[in-house]
Design an enzyme around this catalytic site. Structure first.
Site, PDB file in Angstrom:
ATOM      1  N   GLU A  44      -5.780  -0.849   3.067  1.00  6.68           N
ATOM      2  CA  GLU A  44      -6.802  -0.726   4.111  1.00  6.68           C
ATOM      3  C   GLU A  44      -6.239  -1.028   5.500  1.00  6.68           C
ATOM      4  OE1 GLU A  44     -10.231  -3.297   3.859  1.00  6.68           O
ATOM      5  OE2 GLU A  44     -10.959  -2.598   5.797  1.00  6.68           O
ATOM      6  N   ASP A 109      -2.324 -18.361   8.689  1.00  4.28           N
ATOM      7  CA  ASP A 109      -2.570 -18.242  10.117  1.00  4.28           C
ATOM      8  C   ASP A 109      -2.583 -19.651  10.690  1.00  4.28           C
ATOM      9  OD1 ASP A 109      -3.393 -17.683  12.646  1.00  4.28           O
ATOM     10  OD2 ASP A 109      -5.429 -17.095  12.116  1.00  4.28           O
ATOM     11  N   ASP A 111      -3.187 -21.612  14.207  1.00  2.00           N
ATOM     12  CA  ASP A 111      -3.706 -21.334  15.540  1.00  2.00           C
ATOM     13  C   ASP A 111      -3.700 -22.621  16.352  1.00  2.00           C
ATOM     14  OD1 ASP A 111      -5.803 -18.940  16.688  1.00  2.00           O
ATOM     15  OD2 ASP A 111      -5.663 -20.851  17.730  1.00  2.00           O
TER      16      ASP A 111
END
Lengths: 490, 483
Positions: A44, A109, A111
């Protein structure tokens, strides 16, 4: 050249996609081999168009098709999702049960916003080279943990374009983890937690027992990073507020009253001096006594609380989470999301990452020189080779090479039946086919239905036909199963 | 020495007898690797499955009610003893083989019923694994060891070199002194086989391998059980279409799986038979006050207030009344009287058809079951006038308090608890608590140990309770009807 002045105009983005974006490398990275496979075709892609229009469930047959579509839509950025059991673009036509996420890279991830409570230099979306040290510490720990403890080798670190970093793990085994296993990894690696209102955010052991081995392995590394970063540079425990912050993290039953008195009397003591005071207090208490041990443990926990990687666990937990593709452009900063070499993470400076505007200028300059020299040799090169994007693409290509080499090796291994595949074959036979067949036989032969005194045999002539078909289909599987069963009997 | 059981026979059934005893099933625990062989009567087929389903249903509702694990163990243990008892080998007076055969067959029938969809498979595996866990923990230590030995899992121990290389970490993990070098109790497996132990950091990880201390090995057994069952269910689902059957078994399996989906309230969800019957239109008012759950009582009061109900309420409430025992003639009278502001003509044109339809007398003539709690919770009205759905989920907190106080006399002390449950979205639990409060039974007792999964269950249990109480008061011997 007006379009280059504003790096983020749609025209600049289009030029970037047309001339600079390394579609081929991205294709290789997602596909693991040169010819398109399910890994790419069923993958996708989600596009964010100008004006925040979001298009999900796109998929492409090859790199060219992807490039063509991206150049037509000209998205501000695009994200990569999982490999599904069918092509995502056919989502509406296949049955919902036949459309499931199967594989995807294990992603992390980190951050900078999650570090707001421990950084003093910037906050929220801002980042400077001083805060990057937090990210560097996180990369070191996470990289070693994933390689050493989980045994994965194909790790790609990508700068997120502004204030964070992403990790993509492409090992076959990592690709196939299910959501439960991903959740386990994410929680295993989450050490700092408890929410905003909680002061002591590290709770991974009982009392003063040693840290769990998976965390304890990194305590020395982090204890080296802690003094320069937290005590000197960020000066986290300075002033009254800082002193309170530190005191709140020390156990109340570890005789810390002398510390409080000392720090209240002298509010100008630096973080470093305060940390030394705590260390001295351990000596005063005695290292072997209960309060001494508690305090030592608390000091380790403080090091963890300030330096352990703060991953966004939700991103890692589900296969169908979308994550921004490498080499996209961050819409706010104009910087390209470039791969990062984890062994040289300390040298990385986010401010030096090329922006779109800069790269386009570099092409123009290269073309001008080219025209003057009329050197034929450089003309066939892709445009990114003439810019400062080159080393970053080279980094991804090197990563891809190793990945593709392993895929080749595995495929070759599959053809010659080595021990691992024969084991998995026997597993399949033992756990899947054999029970199936036996159940069928058992059912056909032994289920009688008794209604009153009448006994009806369920097996009819027509009923035997499918059974016969099944047996024929499974004959090849039978032979290894018999061998295997002989093996377990002896 | 236990070579000759379960695993190594070729399917003839003769090899099942182990050398040390004459039992067909030598162990109380079963990995269900072999389908039951031999004759099964159709009655057994259904009965064993339903009994097992009761246990699994209880496990699921325990989760929904957020019971602590100790209590789950006890409750499940009780349910097991009632429906699918399994005794240790030392038990002399019971037919061990008969018990174990029932357990075995029940499991395999449910496999057939629950293999069809991903959702069913997932829930079945989860509940079965929990059941196995309860039984495993309760098993006799010696028998359990023998059972494990007989399974021949392909786990490997760790070599001395591996132990030495990880000495510090392994010792830290088990809290042994630093100089300890005896790691014979550790097992080495791929970490993905025990994700929950990894998550809790109870193993040492190295290069993708997990080193599991002896004390945590039961987790490996459970994981093995779970994966074996998952694979087997998938295989069964693929084999099911090829099953040759004479139309008696498939409907049975359908019934079973439907029951599980609606929170194990299979007695209500699929049966078309109504409780007792004999309810008449003029009894509804009193029954609503005494026996109706919050959702239905609220709709009843809205009906009385507005003299009308919107479409989805009519459907939800109407089906509830049908299953409660209101026959079609009475239902028509009830609705006609209730909608007092409209004309006969309008009623016959616009409403009669729908009422008859819900009784299976019009259209495709399907006899619709009443909606379960699960369905009611999921369907909530969006429009202003709509009042169907689970009020615990749809009501604002203040309205919920007022309503519960006026309808069910919930005191302020219990109110806090109910609001807390609602906040955590445990609507059935809140509803069960209201039942307990309004019937004056102690907390956690539930509806004879069950929780609310269906509004008709609520009402039926309430009527049963009242009957038992009046009998008791009049001094007769009371025998409570078993659920």
């Amino acid at each position: 050249m007006t379009i280059h002045d504003d790096g983020l105009s749609p025209e600049a983005m289009l030029a970037f996609y047309q001339r600079l974006y390394p579609f081929k490398s991205i294709f290789h990275w997602l596909n693991h081999e040169p010819a398109p496979t399910r890994l790419f075709v069923n993958r996708e892609f989600a596009f964010t168009l100008q004006g925040d229009v979001y298009l999900r469930y796109n998929s492409f047959a090859n790199a060219d098709e992807l490039k063509k579509q991206i150049c037509t839509l000209n998205p501000t950025r695009f994200e990569i999702g999982p490999v599904y059991s069918a092509r995502p673009r056919d989502k509406r036509t296949v049955r919902p049960t036949a459309f499931k996420p199967l594989q995807r890279e294990l992603v992390f991830d980190i951050d900078m916003t999650d570090y707001d409570s421990v950084r003093r230099c910037c906050s929220e979306a801002n980042i400077c080279s001083r805060c990057w040290v937090f990210i560097a510490a996180a990369v070191k720990v996470l990289d070693r943990s994933i390689r050493g403890q989980f045994g994965y080798n194909h790790l790609l670190w990508v700068y997120s374009g502004r204030r964070g970093i992403h990790l993509w793990v492409s090992d076959q085994e990592a690709m196939e983890l299910n959501d439960e296993e991903r959740k386990a990894v994410a929680n295993y690696l989450t050490v700092v937690g408890g929410g905003k209102e909680k002061k002591k955010k590290v709770n991974v052991r009982q009392g003063s027992k040693p840290l769990p081995p998976g965390i304890g392995e990194f305590i020395n590394l982090l204890q080296d990073i802690f003094p320069p970063l937290i005590l000197q540079d960020q000066d986290c425990f300075a002033g009254e507020v800082g002193a309170e912050e530190l005191l709140a993290l020390l156990p109340a039953n570890a005789q810390i009253e002398p510390l409080r008195k000392k720090w209240t009397a002298d509010p100008d003591r630096s973080s470093e001096e305060k940390w030394d005071d705590v260390r001295n207090q351990v000596k005063i208490n005695g290292k072997k006594t209960a309060p001494g041990k508690l305090l030592l443990a608390a000091m380790e926990d403080i090091v963890l609380q300030y330096t352990w990687p703060r991953i966004d666990a939700e991103v890692s937990k589900h296969r169908n989470h979308l994550l921004k593709a490498p080499f996209c452009v961050h819409p706010k900063t104009g910087r390209v999301c470039v791969p990062v070499d984890p062994t040289r993470i300390d040298e990385f400076d986010p401010a030096e990452v090329p922006t779109v505007g800069q790269l386009l200028r570099e092409i123009d300059e290269a073309m001008m020189i080219n025209n003057e020299d009329d050197a034929e040799g450089t003309q066939h090169l892709p445009d990114w080779e003439k810019t400062s994007l080159k080393p970053y693409v080279a980094l991804l290509d090197a990563h891809n090479k190793a990945l593709m080499e392993e895929t080749r090796r595995r495929k070759r291994g599959d053809k010659n039946t080595d021990t691992s595949t024969s084991k998995s074959l026997s597993y399949v036979v033992r756990h899947r086919l054999w029970p199936l067949l036996r159940w069928t036989i058992a059912y056909e032969e032994h289920v009688y239905a008794q209604v009153g005194d009448v006994r009806t045999h369920l097996v009819t002539a027509e009923g035997l036909l499918p059974l016969l078909l099944v047996s024929i289909l499974f004959v090849p599987c039978f032979v290894p199963s018999l061998c295997f069963r002989r093996y377990i009997m002896h | 020495m236990f070579k000759s059981n379960i695993r190594d026979d070729a399917g003839s059934g003769a090899g099942e007898v182990s050398r040390h005893s004459t039992l067909k099933y030598p162990f109380r625990l079963n990995f269900y690797e072999k389908p039951p062989l031999g004759d099964v009567t159709i009655e057994e087929f259904e009965l064993f499955a339903i009994d097992r389903l009761r246990v699994l249903g209880e496990i699921e509702s325990s989760w929904a009610r957020n019971r602590p694990s100790e209590e789950v163990r006890k409750v499940v243990g009780d349910q097991c003893a009632k429906y699918v008892p399994l005794s240790n080998n030392t038990a002399k007076t019971v037919e061990l083989d008969e018990q174990r055969r029932k357990d075995h067959i029940g499991h395999f029938v449910l496999r057939l019923a629950f293999c069809r969809s991903e959702e069913l498979r997932r829930r079945f595996v989860k509940a079965e694994t929990a059941l196995f866990r309860v039984r495993y923990d309760a098993d006799d230590t010696l028998e359990r060891q023998q059972f494990l030995k007989s399974m021949k899992f392909d786990w490997s121990g760790i070599t001395h070199e591996e132990g030495i290389a990880l000495q510090d970490q392994l010792n830290t993990l088990i809290g042994a002194p630093e100089e300890n070098t005896d790691f014979s109790g550790f097992l080495k497996v791929k970490w993905t086989r025990i994700p929950d132990l990894v998550e809790k950091r109870k193993v040492v990880l190295k290069g993708g391998w997990a080193f599991v201390p002896a004390t945590e090995q039961s987790a490996l057994v459970f994981h093995e059980f779970q994966t074996t069952l998952e694979c087997a269910l998938e295989a069964t689902s693929k084999a099911l279409p090829r099953l040759d059957e004479d139309t008696r078994i498939i409907p049975l399996l359908n019934n079973l799986s439907q029951g599980f989906l609606s929170g194990a309230s299979f007695d209500w969800g699929s049966s078309t038979a109504t409780t007792a019957g004999g309810v008449t239109a003029d009894m509804i008012d009193e029954m609503a006050r005494k026996h109706f759950p919050f959702c239905m009582r609220y709709q009843h009061e809205e009906l009385r207030k507005r003299k009308h109900l919107p479409h989805f309420s009519r459907l939800e409430y109407g089906l509830f009344l049908k299953v409660l025992g209101l026959p079609i003639e009475e239902a028509l009278i009830f609705w006609r009287k209730s909608f007092s502001k409209i004309t006969d003509d309008k009623f016959n044109k616009e409403y009669k058809y729908n009422i008859r339809h819900s009784f299976g007398l019009e259209g495709k003539r399907a006899n619709y079951p009443a909606k379960t709690c699960m369905q009611i919770i999921m369907e909530r009205g969006q429009k202003d006038m709509e009042c169907h759905g689970c009020p615990f989920a749809t009501f604002a907190s203040e309205n919920l308090q007022t309503a519960l106080m006026s309808m069910y006399n919930v005191g302020s002390q219990d109110m806090g608890e109910i609001l807390h449950l609602v906040k955590g979205q445990h609507y059935h639990v809140a509803c069960t608590r209201v039942w307990e409060i309004s019937h004056g039974v102690k907390k956690g007792a539930g509806l004879d140990g069950e929780s609310v999964t269906h509004p008709n269950l609520y009402a039926a249990k309430s009527r049963e309770f009242e009957k038992a109480r009046t009998k008791q008061e009049s001094g007769e011997d009371v025998v409570m009807a078993e659920g």
